[in-house]
Scaffold this motif. Structure first.
Motif, PDB file in Angstrom:
ATOM      1  N   HIS A  17     -15.016  20.823  26.339  1.00 36.29           N
ATOM      2  CA  HIS A  17     -16.190  20.157  25.769  1.00 36.29           C
ATOM      3  C   HIS A  17     -15.988  20.031  24.267  1.00 36.29           C
ATOM      4  N   GLY A  18     -15.878  18.821  23.821  1.00 37.69           N
ATOM      5  CA  GLY A  18     -15.644  18.618  22.394  1.00 37.69           C
ATOM      6  C   GLY A  18     -16.450  17.462  21.871  1.00 37.69           C
ATOM      7  N   LEU A  19     -16.185  17.144  20.640  1.00 33.77           N
ATOM      8  CA  LEU A  19     -16.764  15.924  20.119  1.00 33.77           C
ATOM      9  C   LEU A  19     -15.837  15.301  19.100  1.00 33.77           C
ATOM     10  N   MET A  20     -16.020  13.979  18.985  1.00 30.51           N
ATOM     11  CA  MET A  20     -15.313  13.226  17.961  1.00 30.51           C
ATOM     12  C   MET A  20     -16.300  13.023  16.826  1.00 30.51           C
ATOM     13  N   LEU A  21     -15.915  13.521  15.653  1.00 32.23           N
ATOM     14  CA  LEU A  21     -16.731  13.354  14.453  1.00 32.23           C
ATOM     15  C   LEU A  21     -16.127  12.205  13.662  1.00 32.23           C
ATOM     16  N   MET A  22     -16.948  11.198  13.400  1.00 30.93           N
ATOM     17  CA  MET A  22     -16.450   9.999  12.731  1.00 30.93           C
ATOM     18  C   MET A  22     -17.288   9.691  11.499  1.00 30.93           C
ATOM     19  N   TYR A  59     -14.162   5.562  22.058  1.00 31.83           N
ATOM     20  CA  TYR A  59     -13.495   4.518  21.271  1.00 31.83           C
ATOM     21  C   TYR A  59     -13.737   4.794  19.793  1.00 31.83           C
ATOM     22  N   VAL A  60     -12.687   4.969  19.049  1.00 33.06           N
ATOM     23  CA  VAL A  60     -12.774   5.138  17.595  1.00 33.06           C
ATOM     24  C   VAL A  60     -12.431   3.788  16.979  1.00 33.06           C
ATOM     25  N   PRO A  61     -13.419   3.106  16.398  1.00 36.24           N
ATOM     26  CA  PRO A  61     -13.144   1.763  15.874  1.00 36.24           C
ATOM     27  C   PRO A  61     -12.237   1.820  14.643  1.00 36.24           C
ATOM     28  N   ARG A  63      -6.581  -0.088  12.326  1.00 29.40           N
ATOM     29  CA  ARG A  63      -6.116   0.237  13.685  1.00 29.40           C
ATOM     30  C   ARG A  63      -7.098   1.195  14.376  1.00 29.40           C
ATOM     31  N   PRO A  64      -7.433   0.940  15.634  1.00 35.60           N
ATOM     32  CA  PRO A  64      -8.374   1.789  16.377  1.00 35.60           C
ATOM     33  C   PRO A  64      -7.665   2.889  17.149  1.00 35.60           C
ATOM     34  N   VAL A  78     -19.555  11.655  18.922  1.00 37.60           N
ATOM     35  CA  VAL A  78     -19.478  11.300  20.333  1.00 37.60           C
ATOM     36  C   VAL A  78     -19.025  12.546  21.090  1.00 37.60           C
ATOM     37  N   GLU A  79     -19.868  13.013  21.995  1.00 36.07           N
ATOM     38  CA  GLU A  79     -19.498  14.185  22.797  1.00 36.07           C
ATOM     39  C   GLU A  79     -18.495  13.758  23.866  1.00 36.07           C
TER      40      GLU A  79
END
Ligand code: ZN
Length: 208
Positions: free
Chosen positions: A108-113, A132-134, A98-99, A123-124
């Motif tokens: 100001h953040g980021l997504m760490l994947m 989009y988080v796959p 599931r995405p 992704v900042e």
């Protein structure tokens, strides 16, 4: 037939919450023991800031049925433990295929994947940024700014969250830290243990 009712929810940007939410949870600093590399810095913060809410989630959950959708607002305060920026615990979806979508509202953040094999993507996220988080990517958000990070999120209602995948590997493969000149950088997490071929294979099997 009683069809589900439409809904309208407002983002209260100042408070970083969703008005009209059906649920809320918050994580205080004291509940995040073990997340950060600098255990001495963490311990030193507890007496004064242990009860600080590091992040909170207000969500609208119409149902848990497959095909339905959950959405909400997440707010994280700015801060660091040692050099490491405040972050969420992070998870992979219990139904890993599931995405999820995040939409920056403030800060100001980021997504760490991290992929099952340990590949890293960042992704900042600033206001008006959609991330989009796959499926199959472990994800956590990090506040690298000086104010609250507020994001809208949405994911399938049957996705669920598995937090243990991160605990089992000793954290995510990298840590997001201040570089000393007002920016963020990533450094290797020395406690990281690679996932077993079995575990990677199980996830890959679900993906094919
Ligand atoms: Zn998620």
């Amino acid at each position: 037939m009683n069809w589900q009712e439409p809904a309208r929810c407002l983002v209260a940007l100042g408070e970083g919450v969703l008005a009209g939410a059906t649920g809320r949870y918050a994580k205080r600093l004291v509940e995040l023991q073990g997340l950060y590399a600098d255990e001495a810095a963490f311990a030193a913060m507890l007496p004064g800031r242990g009860e600080t809410v590091v992040y909170e989630v207000t969500e609208f959950r119409p149902s848990g049925r497959s095909g339905d959708m959950i959405f909400g607002i997440t707010r994280m305060v700015p801060g660091q433990v040692g050099r490491e920026f405040f972050m969420t615990r992070g998870h992979i979806h219990a139904r890993a295929d599931r995405p999820e979508v995040y939409y920056g509202q403030k800060g100001h953040g980021l997504m760490l994947m991290e992929s099952p094999e340990g590949e890293i993507r960042t992704v900042e996220i600033a206001p008006q940024t959609i991330c989009y988080v796959p499926p199959f990517w472990i994800h956590r958000s990090v506040n690298v700014g000086a104010e609250d990070l507020v994001m809208m999120f949405s994911y399938p209602a049957d996705a669920g969250q598995d937090y243990e995948i991160i605990a089992r590997s000793g954290g995510m493969r990298v840590r997001i830290v201040a570089d000393g000149s007002g920016r963020w950088t990533q450094v290797d997490n020395r406690s990281y243990r690679r996932r077993s071929a079995d575990e990677i294979g199980r996830l890959a099997g679900l993906a094919s």
